[in-house]
Structure formats: structure tokens, C-alpha cells
Scaffold this motif. Structure first.
Motif: not given
Lengths: 475, 475
Positions: B444-464
């Protein structure tokens, strides 16, 4: 102690690697050479600084030079690495005090990518901008502001910004008509940013669709949104020239279309910065990005590459791909830092997950769409559905369009897109996670996703798409 | 042609099955017996009808009786099935015209669940309500409205609703002080609904935490939110009695705490409706819900069960579990309909994914949390992080708290929760999808989740959260 860990490039990948290495191996010397003055900043935030939603340029810094120093990283700004000699284990550096050689034990190439302006004449005229770096963002914002305002103070960054350039644009009359060349991420985000300043905004796109990596359904929804917001779209128009005396006054297309403009933002793509590797026998991939193994190591032992200058393995194809985006740069850099510090860590694969805001529309894409899947040797089946984002009776339900693509024979999910105004973008993470796990469409259809009236209908839009696509696969 | 497909219960599971069977096998006779007057309605929408965000009671119907008729389903409302005789292949039905036997080829038990009021005396007094059905929702809303308003017209549903009850509550003075007994979904949603009408709202919860299936981190965030919104919480208080002359006037707790009230909503749980199976030798599970195989078939051949009265296999444990929620009811019903029509379709497993809105806080949970994981024989490791929902510099970034739980030895992800005000709820789908695919925290940590400033930080909260938990697992 081995020779230092030397990092070329002080942005996401480079500083993630330096920080991780120092944390895991505090005694190892870590040197970061950055050719410019900015380090570790958020490229993706630039349109929002131009728009004015981000107040100060400094807010886009992830780490200040002081914070980097606190981590005991030897950061050398204004130092450009011009050559790598793997046999000698050295890099050649041009710094303010002249050229010197630096020995390395491990080397990370994290030189990023640069904007290309393509075969467009006149891009270098004043008023014609790429948007690739804080200096560009500062200059555009200064240009947009009324000369009576103190533009330099307003945009912040006094310590770093190219003051002369900012001052010059700040003193000009604000532009009234803007052309955006290229309808990709930057183009769409800049359309929103410039519209917020009241400009008459025109987007020129060579193909018939905006945001082409997001597929047709998203492209059409975004085109409709931009038009509704007052942006004029010029699709299937190839811009060949920006013309003017001292500054940009006019844009000209291949077929003869022309437009008088005061400002042009050219966002037609990026290419990896790999020139300094020319003599070093480091293998490059098809797109010119550095080829790496699962730990980010290049064809030359002890030389790593990460971020926008490097390839990654694609989650779906397993083949090398060049998709320069923020998360993968951070993650690959961090993994290389851990590996160099003695804890071998895979850089992870890239699924090409991307999200972008186009005014009120949230857009997402991941994996392979039909064309990409066909090129990769799959037999793709695709289905697009439109459904509501919440229970129909709950206020705020918005139309959400999902496309899913699967392989006909195996039913394996290959990719997907989403567009809608209500929490659409983050829903692409469901598809990204499913791709990571090699799920079939049937498996995704049976996933127990969340339902509550304020957030989702009983069948989440992603599940509706999976259900319909799975039905099509069975036929 | 075989004997008819008989369905007991005209709500989510029952009508999904009937519709799917008719679509796949149009010539098969399908009869649905529904003991009440309402069919196929959205339980989950009731609090929003009480709140007033949903205008008309009819809006909560998924299908009208007319739409069901158009599908050529033989729907018989006010028909209660009181016994099943699998040997004879018949059910005993009590209808408006008396009792009769109906032969079936396949039978689906989709009788749902009913609210329990627990050992609380006086729950039957006027002004004391469960919230389990449209009649309750109509009566509560009528009670809340000023008698000068035409409550019956306003709440709609004239054709179906218990007019006498609605009229009676509509004529009473509106309540000023409300007690909600039970701090689960219904309690939290009703706190929001009743506060919107200006009531002084008190929530009584036996344990020390609200929303206990969501774990402590979510419970605490929700408690803080409810308090901030003016709701009074009475934690660790066991309500024993609602007292009053003709109607509820007072609430009394075990330890002596008492409160004068005008309205009480009792939401302390539900239990499966399986009484009619008493003589039929159909196997029940631990919680009293019907045990089924992967196709929803009970221990008796040709007899299926789906929805809130039935168990499902749990995604994480593989063991039977009873988690009565909307999506699984719809999906299991649909699968049984397909199976009965000749296309054997698994009902899918249940991950216990749930989301709930508590005023501005969006809450989600999925899988097993620490206690549940320990009970199921895992050695759980848990980590809770709080991070931002968007890039820090982008407006609207909100604190988001994520808990992830994994098995120490295998690193397998077991479950998680999330709470936050900015697009938090739908993010739980990432974890749900990861559970579906048996992913480890490292994957899960290595999943390529979405990032764009209006929607998520670079590391999505789930990834953190995955990153931090994975670090803990390595230690």
C-alpha cells in the motif's frame, strides 16, 4: 567511511534522497549540488500562486535552505554539475568560485525535466512564458498585477527571486488577452488562474481534445467547463509563432488563425535533463530519461537516478515508462536514500496516476487507456458511464463520469478515468489501488466500497463502471 | 418452467434479486411478499429527511410500486410470510384476504433487520422513537414542525404513510429538548438532524466513545465536533428508562443521571428478522443471522438469504460475519437473482466498509481494527497519524486522521479508519480496495495514489499512515 553520497539537483527527488540517507546513516557525508537558487519547491503549486490563492512565493517551498542545513545536508546552491566520470568516481562542478572535481561513493542524478517550447518561434519574447519554476511564476504574477502595486513585495521571495525580471514585468501594464499554448495540465490550470485575474483567455490545442492523457470523456467535460467559464478554445490549431516587436503581441497558427495577445503561456511538454550524462555511458530509455533498475540504480554501478529525469517500471505493463510526476519523484528519491544508507528499498512502480482541477471539474486518470493498452499488446475493452456522486435525494449530488478499461481475455483492469465536480478526483485512488493489486474488473465490482448518502450512492460510480464493463466482458 | 422464484421482503436485497432474475430470465415468475406498505426505500436517507435536507418522503423510494410492476415483478404488499416448509417447497402467507400457501422453486429470505430498544423501559411511550422505517421518519418530522404547518402535506407520502400517527405528532407542540440514546450511526446523524431544528440535543452513550466500530481516533474527533456544534454528550451513561404520563417527559440513567426531555430517539442496535425460519431447519450464525455459502444459499437447498438478515464472508478473516449495510444487501440480492436465473454469481465478501457524516466531519472505517484483529487471531500493530488533506499552501487543507492496522508477522493490512472535513470519507475506499486484494502495508505504501494541490498532498494521508506503520513493522 565511504566517499560522500553526492546528489545532483535540489528538488523533490534529490532532497528526499539526501534527507532519508542522513536520517538512516547520520555519519555519511551528503552533498547536494543545485545549479539554481531554488530548492525543494512545489512545481504543482505555481498556477495557484499565479492565480493568487497562494499568497507568498515562499509558501511553495517544501524545505528552506535553513531546514536543509539543520538536517546536516551540505547543500551547495549555484553549483552546476557538468560532467560525471564513473571510472574515476567523480563529478565536475562549476561553482561561483570556479570548476572543481568532487569524489562520490554513491551518486544520485536528480536533475529533473525542463519545459520545451517546441517548434514555436518567438517564445523567447517578453510576455511569452513557460511555466516551469518559481521565477516564471513570479514574473507572470508581477505582470498580472497593476503597476501601482508593489509587485515585488507582493510576490515575496525577495531573497531568491530574479528581482530584475519581476520588477520589469511589474512595471508593465497588465495584460488583457492571454493565449495558453497547450491544453495539458499546465494549460488547464493556467486557464483558471488567468481567468481569475479577469483576462480574456484563449487555449490553443494541437489535437481535438484537452488533457489528452485523460481520454475523451474527461477531455470533453473539461472543454465544456472551460467554455462555460468564458475561456475560448481553439482545438486542432497548431501554434507556429509568437510575434511582436519587443514583446509578444500576436499569436499565429499553421492554418492562418491569428490572435492579438499581451501574454502567452507555452505549456507543450517537458523533457528530461540528462545532458550532463553524455560522456558517462549511462543508459537512457526511449524517451531520453535515465533507465534504472528496481532500486533506481542506472546501468553504471553506484550511479542512481530518480524523479523527472528517470524512468520507472509501469505498474500495468511492467515495462519502463517515463511519467514525470510529484509523488513518484519523492518516493523514488526516498527509496534511493534508504538504499544508499544500507537498506535496499525498491523505488516502486508508476501507474501514471494523475489528477487535475479544471475550474470546478475534478479530473483523474490512471494506468492505460484504450490506445495505450493496445500499444502495450492488450486487447482493451472500455466502458464509460455517467452516474451521480451521492444518493439522488441528497443535496449536492453531481454527475460523475467514469471510464474503465480492461483486457478482454483476462478481465484484468488496465486503467481508468473520472471527471465530476463532487469529490471525483480522489476516487481515482480506488482504481490505482486495484491496478497495484492486478485486480480483474470482476474483483473490483465486488469490492466493498463506502456508501452513505452524503458521500456516495449505494453503488459508487467506480462500482457502476466496473459492473457495466464486467457485463460487457461476459457478452 | 420451474415453480416461481419467491422473495420474502421488498427492500434492497429482495427487489435487487427480483429485478436481476427478471432481467436475466424474463419468463420466470417472480413473486415478492412484503409485509408492510413501503418497498425499496433508502433507510440511510431517513436522518436527512428528518433534518429537512430531503424534501419529500417519496424521494427516499428507490423504486415505486409502479416501476416494480413495469418490471413484471408480482409485488404483493401487506403480505407477511409466517412460515417456510422446505420439504413441501412452500411458504405460508398471511395476506389481507387470509392465509394461503405459495409454492416456490427458489426462495430468497430478505427480511432485513429490526431496531432493538434493548432493556430500556418506556421506549413505547409517545415521543420515544426508534428510527427504522419511513413511518418513524415521518412521525419525527411531523413532531418537529410547528402545528400551524400542514405537517402531513409537508412530509409527503400521503399514499403510504401512517396518517393517523403523523397527524397526531403534527398536532403536538414541537419538542425543545431531545435525547438520543446510542452514539452509533443513527445517533450521530440524528444529532445533526435535530440540531438543525434548533433543539437542545443530548446524546447518551453507554461506552466512553461514540461510533465505537470506528475506533478511538474517530470517536474522539466526532465527540469534539458534536460538542463544538452544541450537542451535549453523556458518555459512560446507561439509559434505563424513559418516563412520562402519556408521552416521554424524562430520561433516567443507571447511575442516577436524569434529564427532562420531550423527544427521545433510541438507536441502540438492530437484530436480524429470522423468526419465520424457526420451523424450517435453516442454519443461523452466531449473531442470529442466516448462514449462507458463497452464492447466498442457506443450509437448505433452494433457499437463499441476503441483506440485513444474512451473514456474509468477511474479506479479511474469510469467516462469516454479520454487518448489515446497504451496498452488500444490494449486491448480494443481485447475485442471488443472477444465480437463480442460471448464472451462478458469488455474493461477494464484506469488508465492513462504512462511512458516516457527523456535522462537518467525514468518518470512514473498514476491515478489522485492533480489538477485532486480536479476536480473529492476528497480532495487530496499529498506527494513527494526522496530516493535511491538501498541499499545505493550498486553501482548504484540513487535518485528516488515519489509523491503519496490520498483522505484525505478515505485514498484511487488516483495516483502517479516517476522519476529517475535506474529502476524508471516500479515501477509505483506497483501504477497502487494498483489503480486497490482500495487500501488505508495504505494498500500500508503494501505491501510486493521486497528487495535486487542490486534492491531496504529495503523500496522500493514507500513504503517510502506511509509511509510518510500515516503519513500525520493520522495527
Amino acid at each position: 567511511m565511504p566517499e560522500p553520497f553526492v546528489v545532483i539537483g535540489g528538488d523533490a527527488a534529490g532532497l528526499s534522497a539526501a534527507s532519508k540517507c542522513k536520517r538512516e546513516s547520520p555519519d555519511r557525508e551528503v552533498i547536494v549540488f543545485e545549479k539554481g537558487q531554488w530548492v525543494s519547491y512545489a512545481h504543482c503549486g505555481e498556477p495557484y500562486f499565479v492565480k493568487g490563492e497562494v499568497d507568498k512565493l515562499e509558501n511553495l517551498l517544501s524545505l528552506t535552505p535553513e531546514e536543509i542545513e539543520e538536517r546536516d545536508i551540505d547543500l551547495r546552491r549555484h553549483h552546476e554539475v557538468v560532467a560525471v566520470d564513473p571510472d574515476a568516481g567523480t563529478v565536475t562542478v562549476e561553482g561561483p568560485d570556479g570548476e572543481f572535481e568532487q569524489a562520490y561513493g554513491d551518486l544520485l542524478v536528480a536533475t529533473g525535466a525542463r519545459a520545451v517550447t517546441g517548434p514555436i518561434e518567438g517564445s523567447e519574447l517578453d510576455g511569452g512564458f513557460p511555466l516551469h519554476g518559481l521565477d516564471d511564476a513570479a514574473a507572470i504574477r508581477a505582470f498580472l498585477l497593476d503597476p501601482s502595486e508593489d509587485a515585488l513585495a507582493d510576490v515575496g521571495g525577495e531573497a531568491f527571486v530574479d528581482r530584475e525580471r519581476v520588477g520589469r514585468f511589474g512595471a508593465m501594464d497588465p495584460p488583457e488577452t492571454a493565449a495558453i499554448v497547450g491544453g495539458g495540465y499546465v494549460g488547464v490550470e493556467m486557464a483558471e488562474a488567468l481567468s481569475a485575474h479577469g483576462l480574456d483567455v484563449h487555449v490553443f490545442q494541437r489535437s481535438g481534445h484537452l488533457l489528452s492523457p485523460f481520454g475523451e470523456a474527461v477531455g470533453e467535460a473539461v472543454a465544456a467547463e472551460l467554455r462555460e467559464q468564458g475561456v475560448t478554445l481553439h482545438l486542432n490549431e497548431t501554434v507556429v509563432r509568437l510575434a511582436g516587436e519587443d514583446r509578444v503581441e500576436r499569436l499565429e497558427c499553421e492554418g492562418g488563425t491569428a490572435l492579438d495577445i499581451d501574454l502567452a503561456v507555452v505549456g507543450v511538454g517537458v523533457q528530461p535533463n540528462t545532458d550532463l550524462l553524455a560522456g558517462a555511458d549511462v543508459e537512457l530509455g526511449e524517451d531520453g530519461a535515465v533507465a534504472v533498475d528496481e532500486y533506481g540504480e542506472t546501468s553504471v554501478e553506484g550511479v542512481y537516478a530518480a524523479g523527472d529525469c528517470a524512468e520507472d517500471d509501469h505498474t500495468v505493463t511492467g515495462e519502463p515508462a517515463w511519467v514525470p510526476l510529484g509523488l513518484t519523484a519523492n518516493r523514488a528519491g526516498r527509496a534511493v536514500g534508504a538504499t544508499v544508507a544500507g537498506d535496499p528499498t525498491p523505488v516502486g512502480s508508476i501507474a501514471g496516476t494523475a489528477v487535475v482541477k479544471a475550474f470546478e471539474q475534478e479530473c483523474g486518470r490512471v494506468g492505460l487507456l484504450e490506445d495505450g493498452a493496445r500499444e502495450a499488446g492488450f486487447d482493451p475493452v472500455s466502458e464509460t458511464i455517467t452516474t451521480r456522486s451521492r444518493s439522488g435525494y441528497y443535496p449536492g449530488a453531481a454527475e460523475t463520469t467514469v471510464t474503465l478499461v480492461a483486457d478482454r481475455e483476462s478481465g484484468r483492469l488496465l486503467g481508468g478515468t473520472i471527471v465530476g465536480t463532487d469529490r471525483a478526483a480522489v476516487r481515482i485512488d480506488t482504481v490505482a489501488t486495484a491496478l497495484e493489486a492486478d485486480m480483474t474488473v470482476g474483483e473490483l465490482e465486488r469490492a466493498d466500497l463506502a456508501y452513505a448518502p452524503p458521500f456516495s450512492p449505494v453503488w459508487d460510480p467506480i462500482l457502476v463502471a466496473a459492473k457495466v464493463l464486467n457485463g460487457k466482458l461476459k457478452d
